[in-house]
Design a protein around this motif. Sequence first.
Motif, mmCIF file in Angstrom:
data_model
loop_
_atom_site.group_PDB
_atom_site.id
_atom_site.type_symbol
_atom_site.label_atom_id
_atom_site.label_comp_id
_atom_site.label_asym_id
_atom_site.label_seq_id
_atom_site.Cartn_x
_atom_site.Cartn_y
_atom_site.Cartn_z
ATOM 1 N N MET A 39 0.834 -1.211 0.000
ATOM 2 C CA MET A 39 0.000 0.000 0.000
ATOM 3 C C MET A 39 0.870 1.263 0.000
ATOM 4 S SD MET A 39 -3.240 -0.586 -0.010
ATOM 5 C CE MET A 39 -4.532 -1.683 0.440
ATOM 6 N N ALA A 40 1.945 1.244 0.754
ATOM 7 C CA ALA A 40 2.809 2.425 0.864
ATOM 8 C C ALA A 40 3.461 2.781 -0.467
ATOM 9 C CB ALA A 40 3.874 2.190 1.928
ATOM 10 N N THR A 41 3.731 1.790 -1.314
ATOM 11 C CA THR A 41 4.355 2.069 -2.611
ATOM 12 C C THR A 41 3.355 2.578 -3.638
ATOM 13 O OG1 THR A 41 4.103 -0.234 -3.300
ATOM 14 C CG2 THR A 41 6.190 0.383 -2.259
ATOM 15 N N LYS A 42 2.079 2.441 -3.375
ATOM 16 C CA LYS A 42 1.049 2.889 -4.315
ATOM 17 C C LYS A 42 0.600 4.323 -4.070
ATOM 18 C CE LYS A 42 -0.912 -1.674 -5.033
ATOM 19 N NZ LYS A 42 -2.097 -2.514 -4.894
ATOM 20 N N LEU A 43 1.086 4.944 -3.000
ATOM 21 C CA LEU A 43 0.565 6.235 -2.577
ATOM 22 C C LEU A 43 1.689 7.185 -2.197
ATOM 23 C CD1 LEU A 43 -2.309 7.380 -2.041
ATOM 24 C CD2 LEU A 43 -2.077 6.594 0.291
ATOM 25 N N ASP A 44 1.592 8.423 -2.656
ATOM 26 C CA ASP A 44 2.531 9.472 -2.267
ATOM 27 C C ASP A 44 1.899 10.205 -1.082
ATOM 28 O OD1 ASP A 44 4.536 11.395 -2.167
ATOM 29 O OD2 ASP A 44 3.594 12.629 -3.706
ATOM 30 N N ILE A 45 2.498 10.065 0.098
ATOM 31 C CA ILE A 45 1.923 10.657 1.307
ATOM 32 C C ILE A 45 2.648 11.956 1.639
ATOM 33 C CG2 ILE A 45 1.485 10.338 3.775
ATOM 34 C CD1 ILE A 45 1.307 7.311 3.163
ATOM 35 N N GLU A 46 1.892 13.053 1.676
ATOM 36 C CA GLU A 46 2.398 14.375 2.047
ATOM 37 C C GLU A 46 1.897 14.684 3.451
ATOM 38 O OE1 GLU A 46 4.032 17.090 0.679
ATOM 39 O OE2 GLU A 46 4.622 16.022 -1.124
ATOM 40 N N LEU A 47 2.766 15.220 4.295
ATOM 41 C CA LEU A 47 2.389 15.580 5.661
ATOM 42 C C LEU A 47 2.428 17.096 5.816
ATOM 43 C CD1 LEU A 47 4.506 12.864 7.487
ATOM 44 C CD2 LEU A 47 2.067 12.789 6.998
ATOM 45 N N TYR A 48 1.487 17.630 6.580
ATOM 46 C CA TYR A 48 1.452 19.075 6.818
ATOM 47 C C TYR A 48 1.433 19.363 8.312
ATOM 48 C CZ TYR A 48 -3.580 18.400 7.551
ATOM 49 O OH TYR A 48 -4.799 17.964 8.011
ATOM 50 N N GLN A 49 1.919 20.578 8.680
ATOM 51 C CA GLN A 49 1.980 20.984 10.090
ATOM 52 C C GLN A 49 0.746 21.729 10.552
ATOM 53 O OE1 GLN A 49 5.716 23.145 10.419
ATOM 54 N NE2 GLN A 49 6.381 21.573 11.845
ATOM 55 N N ASP A 50 0.213 22.591 9.701
ATOM 56 C CA ASP A 50 -0.942 23.401 10.086
ATOM 57 C C ASP A 50 -1.805 23.648 8.852
ATOM 58 O OD1 ASP A 50 0.453 25.349 8.633
ATOM 59 O OD2 ASP A 50 1.227 26.325 10.427
ATOM 60 N N GLY A 51 -2.880 24.358 9.032
ATOM 61 C CA GLY A 51 -3.805 24.610 7.944
ATOM 62 C C GLY A 51 -3.174 25.350 6.780
ATOM 63 N N ARG A 52 -2.316 26.313 7.076
ATOM 64 C CA ARG A 52 -1.640 27.079 6.013
ATOM 65 C C ARG A 52 -0.742 26.166 5.194
ATOM 66 N NH1 ARG A 52 3.004 30.074 4.926
ATOM 67 N NH2 ARG A 52 2.589 32.003 3.796
ATOM 68 N N ASP A 53 0.017 25.319 5.880
ATOM 69 C CA ASP A 53 0.904 24.376 5.211
ATOM 70 C C ASP A 53 0.097 23.401 4.346
ATOM 71 O OD1 ASP A 53 3.349 23.105 4.604
ATOM 72 O OD2 ASP A 53 3.124 21.708 6.281
ATOM 73 N N ALA A 54 -1.038 22.939 4.858
ATOM 74 C CA ALA A 54 -1.901 22.027 4.097
ATOM 75 C C ALA A 54 -2.423 22.704 2.838
ATOM 76 C CB ALA A 54 -3.060 21.558 4.963
ATOM 77 N N LEU A 55 -2.852 23.949 2.973
ATOM 78 C CA LEU A 55 -3.366 24.686 1.825
ATOM 79 C C LEU A 55 -2.293 24.857 0.755
ATOM 80 C CD1 LEU A 55 -5.598 26.334 0.452
ATOM 81 C CD2 LEU A 55 -4.733 28.330 1.690
ATOM 82 N N LEU A 56 -1.099 25.252 1.169
ATOM 83 C CA LEU A 56 -0.008 25.448 0.211
ATOM 84 C C LEU A 56 0.353 24.147 -0.508
ATOM 85 C CD1 LEU A 56 2.307 27.871 2.227
ATOM 86 C CD2 LEU A 56 0.850 28.414 0.259
ATOM 87 N N LYS A 57 0.387 23.052 0.222
ATOM 88 C CA LYS A 57 0.714 21.761 -0.384
ATOM 89 C C LYS A 57 -0.399 21.280 -1.303
ATOM 90 C CE LYS A 57 4.101 20.280 2.950
ATOM 91 N NZ LYS A 57 4.552 19.295 3.901
ATOM 92 N N ALA A 58 -1.633 21.528 -0.925
ATOM 93 C CA ALA A 58 -2.762 21.115 -1.757
ATOM 94 C C ALA A 58 -2.797 21.925 -3.053
ATOM 95 C CB ALA A 58 -4.072 21.272 -0.997
ATOM 96 N N LEU A 59 -2.453 23.201 -2.980
ATOM 97 C CA LEU A 59 -2.470 24.050 -4.172
ATOM 98 C C LEU A 59 -1.324 23.766 -5.121
ATOM 99 C CD1 LEU A 59 -3.519 27.480 -2.645
ATOM 100 C CD2 LEU A 59 -4.919 25.913 -4.004
ATOM 101 N N THR A 60 -0.203 23.288 -4.608
ATOM 102 C CA THR A 60 0.941 23.014 -5.468
ATOM 103 C C THR A 60 0.840 21.655 -6.138
ATOM 104 O OG1 THR A 60 2.253 22.159 -3.622
ATOM 105 C CG2 THR A 60 2.523 24.482 -4.184
ATOM 106 N N GLU A 61 -0.102 20.833 -5.746
ATOM 107 C CA GLU A 61 -0.295 19.505 -6.348
ATOM 108 C C GLU A 61 -0.699 19.608 -7.769
ATOM 109 O OE1 GLU A 61 -0.089 15.955 -5.940
ATOM 110 O OE2 GLU A 61 1.243 16.751 -4.424
#
Length: 92
Positions: free
Chosen positions: A70-92
């Motif tokens: 399962m781990a090889t089938k998925l690229d897992i991104e981790l975020y620290q806070d809401g701002r970090d999550a938003l930035l990572k989601a937008l750069t996808e």
Amino acid sequence: MTKGSTFTVMRSTVSPPIPDATNRFSPSGGTIEPIHNAVSLAEIAIEKGAKALLLPVACRKQLFDLSDDMATKLDIELYQDGRDALLKALTE
């Protein structure tokens, strides 16, 4: 959800704006709640065809229980806070 899309997990609680002393509205903020079943969420994301998963960094220890297959089938991104999550989601 379409094949190859990013599956984002961010549970938040946001209260409506509250007027301050000058009767202007100001946001009261929100919180990111912990995810207690990160492995199950990852498995569901893979079943639905997601290629990436965005999770809070607090979930990283839970992901040790994710199978190698399962781990090889998925690229897992981790975020620290809401701002970090938003930035990572937008750069996808």
